[in-house]
Scaffold this motif. Structure first.
Motif, PDB file in Angstrom:
ATOM      1  N   UNK A 122       0.844  -1.212   0.000  1.00  0.00           N
ATOM      2  CA  UNK A 122       0.000   0.000   0.000  1.00  0.00           C
ATOM      3  C   UNK A 122       0.869   1.248   0.000  1.00  0.00           C
ATOM      4  N   UNK A 123       1.867   1.252   0.876  1.00  0.00           N
ATOM      5  CA  UNK A 123       2.747   2.405   1.003  1.00  0.00           C
ATOM      6  C   UNK A 123       3.552   2.609  -0.285  1.00  0.00           C
ATOM      7  N   UNK A 124       4.009   1.517  -0.868  1.00  0.00           N
ATOM      8  CA  UNK A 124       4.766   1.593  -2.108  1.00  0.00           C
ATOM      9  C   UNK A 124       3.960   2.099  -3.281  1.00  0.00           C
ATOM     10  N   UNK A 125       2.633   1.976  -3.203  1.00  0.00           N
ATOM     11  CA  UNK A 125       1.766   2.472  -4.276  1.00  0.00           C
ATOM     12  C   UNK A 125       1.663   3.992  -4.290  1.00  0.00           C
ATOM     13  N   UNK A 126       2.134   4.638  -3.215  1.00  0.00           N
ATOM     14  CA  UNK A 126       2.066   6.098  -3.120  1.00  0.00           C
ATOM     15  C   UNK A 126       3.193   6.758  -3.891  1.00  0.00           C
ATOM     16  N   UNK A 127       2.849   7.843  -4.569  1.00  0.00           N
ATOM     17  CA  UNK A 127       3.878   8.729  -5.099  1.00  0.00           C
ATOM     18  C   UNK A 127       4.612   9.395  -3.932  1.00  0.00           C
ATOM     19  N   UNK A 128       5.822   9.878  -4.130  1.00  0.00           N
ATOM     20  CA  UNK A 128       6.444  10.712  -3.097  1.00  0.00           C
ATOM     21  C   UNK A 128       5.511  11.875  -2.729  1.00  0.00           C
ATOM     22  N   UNK A 129       5.307  12.074  -1.440  1.00  0.00           N
ATOM     23  CA  UNK A 129       4.354  13.078  -0.968  1.00  0.00           C
ATOM     24  C   UNK A 129       2.935  12.566  -0.826  1.00  0.00           C
ATOM     25  N   UNK A 130       2.702  11.325  -1.261  1.00  0.00           N
ATOM     26  CA  UNK A 130       1.354  10.759  -1.204  1.00  0.00           C
ATOM     27  C   UNK A 130       0.933  10.385   0.207  1.00  0.00           C
ATOM     28  N   UNK A 131      -0.381  10.281   0.396  1.00  0.00           N
ATOM     29  CA  UNK A 131      -0.983  10.058   1.709  1.00  0.00           C
ATOM     30  C   UNK A 131      -1.619   8.681   1.813  1.00  0.00           C
ATOM     31  N   UNK A 132      -1.379   8.020   2.938  1.00  0.00           N
ATOM     32  CA  UNK A 132      -2.098   6.798   3.291  1.00  0.00           C
ATOM     33  C   UNK A 132      -3.105   7.138   4.376  1.00  0.00           C
ATOM     34  N   UNK A 133      -4.367   6.810   4.132  1.00  0.00           N
ATOM     35  CA  UNK A 133      -5.459   7.050   5.075  1.00  0.00           C
ATOM     36  C   UNK A 133      -5.992   5.696   5.512  1.00  0.00           C
ATOM     37  N   UNK A 134      -5.876   5.383   6.800  1.00  0.00           N
ATOM     38  CA  UNK A 134      -6.207   4.039   7.262  1.00  0.00           C
ATOM     39  C   UNK A 134      -7.012   4.077   8.552  1.00  0.00           C
ATOM     40  N   UNK A 135      -8.079   3.270   8.589  1.00  0.00           N
ATOM     41  CA  UNK A 135      -8.780   2.985   9.840  1.00  0.00           C
ATOM     42  C   UNK A 135      -8.942   1.467   9.935  1.00  0.00           C
ATOM     43  N   UNK A 136      -8.562   0.916  11.079  1.00  0.00           N
ATOM     44  CA  UNK A 136      -8.633  -0.530  11.298  1.00  0.00           C
ATOM     45  C   UNK A 136      -9.166  -0.787  12.699  1.00  0.00           C
ATOM     46  N   UNK A 137      -9.563  -2.013  12.940  1.00  0.00           N
ATOM     47  CA  UNK A 137     -10.018  -2.377  14.283  1.00  0.00           C
ATOM     48  C   UNK A 137      -8.830  -2.679  15.192  1.00  0.00           C
ATOM     49  N   UNK A 195      -4.792   6.077  11.194  1.00  0.00           N
ATOM     50  CA  UNK A 195      -3.469   6.506  10.748  1.00  0.00           C
ATOM     51  C   UNK A 195      -3.594   7.382   9.506  1.00  0.00           C
ATOM     52  N   UNK A 196      -2.850   8.463   9.508  1.00  0.00           N
ATOM     53  CA  UNK A 196      -2.576   9.212   8.279  1.00  0.00           C
ATOM     54  C   UNK A 196      -1.062   9.323   8.182  1.00  0.00           C
ATOM     55  N   UNK A 197      -0.490   8.793   7.098  1.00  0.00           N
ATOM     56  CA  UNK A 197       0.949   8.793   6.913  1.00  0.00           C
ATOM     57  C   UNK A 197       1.274   9.348   5.521  1.00  0.00           C
ATOM     58  N   UNK A 198       2.344  10.121   5.446  1.00  0.00           N
ATOM     59  CA  UNK A 198       2.786  10.673   4.172  1.00  0.00           C
ATOM     60  C   UNK A 198       4.111  10.035   3.766  1.00  0.00           C
ATOM     61  N   UNK A 199       4.178   9.643   2.497  1.00  0.00           N
ATOM     62  CA  UNK A 199       5.458   9.162   1.978  1.00  0.00           C
ATOM     63  C   UNK A 199       6.349  10.382   1.709  1.00  0.00           C
ATOM     64  N   UNK A 200       7.533  10.414   2.281  1.00  0.00           N
ATOM     65  CA  UNK A 200       8.387  11.601   2.108  1.00  0.00           C
ATOM     66  C   UNK A 200       8.681  11.880   0.627  1.00  0.00           C
ATOM     67  N   UNK A 201       8.900  13.149   0.328  1.00  0.00           N
ATOM     68  CA  UNK A 201       9.230  13.570  -1.041  1.00  0.00           C
ATOM     69  C   UNK A 201      10.590  12.993  -1.454  1.00  0.00           C
TER      70      UNK A 201
END
Length: 201
Positions: A122-137, A195-201
């Motif tokens: 999932x993280x690798x699918x992000x462009x640099x600067x891209x955001x991962x938005x996640x909610x889990x139990x 979680x909200x995480x950003x892939x660094x530029x």
């Protein structure tokens, strides 16, 4: 096969997780802009992908259930938006690399043998600067009737997510009690990790 399990779950006419988007995803609307390329992972019957498309995003969705994907396409048609919906088993899908401005992963759970590799995909699918938005139990969700897998090892706390996404810029990470109202299968008090995480530029 897991796809048969989910096909059975999604087989009725009703949308078992509702047709409205996840509340946490909606709360992060300020981080998203029209025109973004967004991937909705394990999007089921399409509620989150369709909402993202309604906000002006270019949306790809992927789910392992053909039944769910057909319902997602119907929901998009009813809402007069376009999504690119694909049926795929995420464990052997050829994940796009550096292709998306955001990835939404809402209530998708894997066992410990797959979790880290799937999160890295999932993280690798992000462009640099891209955001991962996640909610889990959260593991404390175990035994509650408001949703989630009945296996503690498939439930994630903040420490697990922080470790899996080490190297990302963590913009938001918490564990909260919330009241879910997402169709008949996600309803009631729940313990979740966000979680909200950003892939660094």
């Amino acid at each position: 096969m897991m796809s048969a399990f989910w096909d059975d779950k999604f087989a009725g006419r009703d949308y078992v997780y509702g047709t409205e988007p996840n509340a946490f995803l909606v709360s992060q609307r300020h981080r998203l802009t029209p025109g973004m390329e967004v991937l909705a992972v394990a999007d089921g019957e399409g509620r989150n992908g369709v909402w993202l498309a309604e906000q002006g995003m270019r949306v790809s969705t992927v789910d392992g259930s053909p039944v769910a994907v057909q319902k997602a396409l119907k929901l998009a048609l009813d809402r007069r938006v376009t999504i690119h919906a694909q049926v795929a088993d995420l464990t052997d899908w050829v994940w796009p690399v550096a292709a998306f401005d955001a990835v939404a992963a809402i209530f998708i759970h894997f066992g410990p043998d797959l979790r880290r590799s799937m999160h890295h995909a999932m993280y690798g699918a992000l462009k640099p600067g891209g955001l991962l938005l996640m909610e889990v139990f959260h593991p404390d969700q175990l035994g509650r009737g408001s949703g989630g897998p009945p296996v503690r090892e498939m439930l994630y706390d903040a420490a697990i997510l922080a470790d899996d996404f080490r190297g990302a810029d963590i913009l938001h990470l918490d564990e909260v009690e919330t009241d879910l109202d997402e169709g008949p299968l996600h309803r009631g008090s729940a313990r979740v990790t966000r979680l909200v995480a950003r892939r660094p530029q």
